[in-house]
Design a protein around this motif. Structure first.
Motif, PDB file in Angstrom:
ATOM      1  N   VAL A   1      -0.446  -0.424   2.317  1.00 52.10           N
ATOM      2  CA  VAL A   1       0.398   0.327   1.793  1.00 52.10           C
ATOM      3  C   VAL A   1      -0.068   2.087   2.993  1.00 52.10           C
ATOM      4  CG1 VAL A   1      -2.211   1.452   1.348  1.00 52.10           C
ATOM      5  CG2 VAL A   1      -0.595   2.592  -0.374  1.00 52.10           C
TER       6      VAL A   1
ATOM      7  N   SER B   1      -0.213   4.095  -9.633  1.00 47.66           N
ATOM      8  CA  SER B   1       0.334   2.865  -8.960  1.00 47.66           C
ATOM      9  C   SER B   1      -0.199   1.671  -8.563  1.00 47.66           C
ATOM     10  CB  SER B   1       0.271   4.020  -7.742  1.00 47.66           C
ATOM     11  OG  SER B   1      -1.014   4.397  -7.518  1.00 47.66           O
ATOM     12  N   THR B   2      -0.874   1.627  -9.069  1.00 41.04           N
ATOM     13  CA  THR B   2      -1.867   0.154  -8.805  1.00 41.04           C
ATOM     14  C   THR B   2      -1.533  -1.427  -9.048  1.00 41.04           C
ATOM     15  OG1 THR B   2      -3.479   0.302 -11.024  1.00 41.04           O
ATOM     16  CG2 THR B   2      -4.468   1.499  -9.339  1.00 41.04           C
TER      17      THR B   2
ATOM     18  N   TYR C   1       4.216   1.555  -0.804  1.00 43.57           N
ATOM     19  CA  TYR C   1       3.780   0.252  -0.870  1.00 43.57           C
ATOM     20  C   TYR C   1       4.801  -1.087  -0.488  1.00 43.57           C
ATOM     21  CZ  TYR C   1       0.082   2.468  -3.971  1.00 43.57           C
ATOM     22  OH  TYR C   1      -1.217   2.674  -4.647  1.00 43.57           O
TER      23      TYR C   1
ATOM     24  N   SER D   1      -3.679  -3.273   1.988  1.00 46.20           N
ATOM     25  CA  SER D   1      -3.574  -2.949   0.649  1.00 46.20           C
ATOM     26  C   SER D   1      -5.155  -3.588  -0.136  1.00 46.20           C
ATOM     27  CB  SER D   1      -2.805  -3.913  -0.222  1.00 46.20           C
ATOM     28  OG  SER D   1      -1.596  -3.440   0.178  1.00 46.20           O
TER      29      SER D   1
ATOM     30  N   SER E   1       0.927  -5.139  -3.336  1.00 48.46           N
ATOM     31  CA  SER E   1       1.455  -4.987  -2.051  1.00 48.46           C
ATOM     32  C   SER E   1       0.814  -5.962  -0.708  1.00 48.46           C
ATOM     33  CB  SER E   1       1.452  -3.852  -2.033  1.00 48.46           C
ATOM     34  OG  SER E   1       0.142  -3.318  -1.969  1.00 48.46           O
TER      35      SER E   1
ATOM     36  N   LEU F   1       0.552  -1.530  -5.745  1.00 52.34           N
ATOM     37  CA  LEU F   1      -0.978  -2.143  -5.047  1.00 52.34           C
ATOM     38  C   LEU F   1      -0.993  -3.870  -4.920  1.00 52.34           C
ATOM     39  CD1 LEU F   1      -3.104  -1.109  -2.903  1.00 52.34           C
ATOM     40  CD2 LEU F   1      -4.661  -0.766  -5.278  1.00 52.34           C
TER      41      LEU F   1
END
Length: 216
Positions: free
Chosen positions: A175, A165-166, A189, A94, A172, A169
């Motif tokens: 990914v 979605s960050t 993730y 990630s 995580s 991220l």
């Protein structure tokens, strides 16, 4: 289900809709960070259609009960993203993708993703106010966990759709980036919680239909 201490669902599936900001307010009712040595326990209960979602939060012997009214669920979009139809797949640490979002020009309306069995292998591109920017990852990069690309694909995705979605991220450790023949993008993730348990957040995004082949 394994990330819960207890998980019981009597029906085959239960679907309802709730206000997200209300849910977040309830979950942080004791504050966003616990005092050292304490943690907030959560129990969620739902009796069925028409009933509210019940949240029982306990911290330091204090229990707060929240009732959130449930609403009719929206029909879920089915992207029909099937793992057997995946054309290209990359598993990346990630930190590599976090680095990309930090370095690329986010004034760009789109993020262009190129995945190929040949050079540049995996390329992220933006087209912002400062001009074009590219970030390449070789297939033997230390950040690359797995590389399975069968054909060259270049697709553009609206950054405004990818930005939510960050949040996943940031939490995580790995990914998985997959695309199918139509260019649909799947971001999976892998998140390890405080107890070392593994859970996944999946994010799907369709390619930008305004981009023509000539522009690529």
């Amino acid at each position: 289900a394994e990330i819960f201490q207890e998980f019981t669902v009597q029906e085959q599936s239960v679907t309802f809709r709730i206000n997200l900001s209300v849910l977040l307010d309830c979950l942080t009712i004791f504050g966003t960070s616990s005092l050292p040595g304490t943690s907030t326990a959560l129990r969620m209960c739902y009796r069925g259609y028409g009933y509210p979602l019940m949240l029982f939060l306990e911290e330091g012997g204090v229990v707060t009960v929240c009732k959130i009214n449930t609403q009719e669920p929206d029909e879920l979009l089915d992207f029909d993203f099937c793992s057997t139809k995946v054309v290209n797949k990359i598993i990346l640490q990630s930190e590599g993708l976090r680095e990309a979002f930090a370095e690329l020009d986010m004034t760009s309306e789109v993020l262009q993703i190129t995945m190929s069995p040949d050079k540049p292998y995996f390329r992220l591109s933006t087209f912002g106010n400062a001009g074009s920017a590219h970030l390449d990852y070789p297939r033997d990069s230390d950040l690359m966990e797995a590389f399975h690309c069968n054909q060259t694909q270049t697709n553009r995705y609206k950054i405004s759709l990818l930005k939510p979605s960050t949040k996943a991220l940031a939490l995580s450790c790995k990914v998985s980036i997959r695309t199918d023949a139509q260019g649909f993008l799947s971001l999976q993730y892998m998140i390890r919680n405080e107890d070392g348990q593994i859970c996944f957040v999946e994010y799907y995004c369709c390619p930008d239909e305004d981009i023509t082949e000539a522009e690529l």
